[in-house]
Design an enzyme around this catalytic site. Sequence first.
Site, mmCIF file in Angstrom:
data_model
loop_
_atom_site.group_PDB
_atom_site.id
_atom_site.type_symbol
_atom_site.label_atom_id
_atom_site.label_comp_id
_atom_site.label_asym_id
_atom_site.label_seq_id
_atom_site.Cartn_x
_atom_site.Cartn_y
_atom_site.Cartn_z
ATOM 1 N N ASP A 62 0.781 -1.291 0.151
ATOM 2 C CA ASP A 62 -0.004 -0.131 0.000
ATOM 3 C C ASP A 62 0.813 1.100 0.033
ATOM 4 O O ASP A 62 1.988 1.277 0.562
ATOM 5 C CB ASP A 62 -0.824 -0.001 1.184
ATOM 6 C CG ASP A 62 -2.004 -1.109 1.259
ATOM 7 O OD1 ASP A 62 -2.114 -1.759 0.115
ATOM 8 O OD2 ASP A 62 -2.205 -1.372 2.422
ATOM 9 N N MET A 63 0.332 2.390 -0.659
ATOM 10 C CA MET A 63 0.978 3.653 -0.612
ATOM 11 C C MET A 63 1.670 3.909 0.903
ATOM 12 O O MET A 63 2.843 4.327 0.924
ATOM 13 C CB MET A 63 0.419 4.673 -1.066
ATOM 14 C CG MET A 63 0.956 5.908 -1.174
ATOM 15 S SD MET A 63 0.031 7.484 -1.755
ATOM 16 C CE MET A 63 -1.014 7.673 -0.189
#
Length: 220
Positions: A62-63
């Site tokens: 995930d970012m």
Amino acid sequence: MRKYCPPIEPFLSIVYEDSSLLVLNKPSGLLSVPGRDLAHKDSLTSRVQQSYSEALTVHRLDMDTSGLVVMARSPEVHRKLSRLFQNREVDKTYLARVWGVPAADSGEVDLPLICDWPNRPRQKVDFEVGKPSFTRWEKISSSKESSLLRLLPVTGRSHQLRVHMQAIGHPILGDPFYANSEALAAAPRLLLHAGALSFNHPETQERLHFTSELPDSFSA
């Protein structure tokens, strides 16, 4: 929607490289792959491909998650690495600082997950149509308001660790999707880090083990 402001320093952190693969250390705030919007073109993959044009994405973080990411340097290695991930032959260890103190020293979370479509990319627990999702966890240390946990995902669903921790009452600090207001305000970023990866080299079969130091922001 938050404005995308990926970190510039370090621009690219290479943990390991050989003729078959790369292991990178992704900072929190950087996308793993480019987004559709022009403003989201900067990513770990696009940065890597500036120096290694042949590099191919095998898996993502995930970012907001930091830590170890593997990339392949040929289509054949990409197929072999992807198979390792699909067959759960890659040992992944995450570290997370969560809200509160779990009563037990370790435990398991077995809750099926599915995309919360009207609120995507959020995921949710759904016992009717959710996909099997399983996480083991171990408590490393605790302070007055938070605990550092070692998370061992058996499956690899989107947002699995984040939803599972929320579901047992201990959301990850700084999580913009799943944390309560106190847990969100308790950290400047999502305190989830992919700290270790182990797998057999796709060509030599040598067992490889990589670790990434826990960022300072995880300190209690």
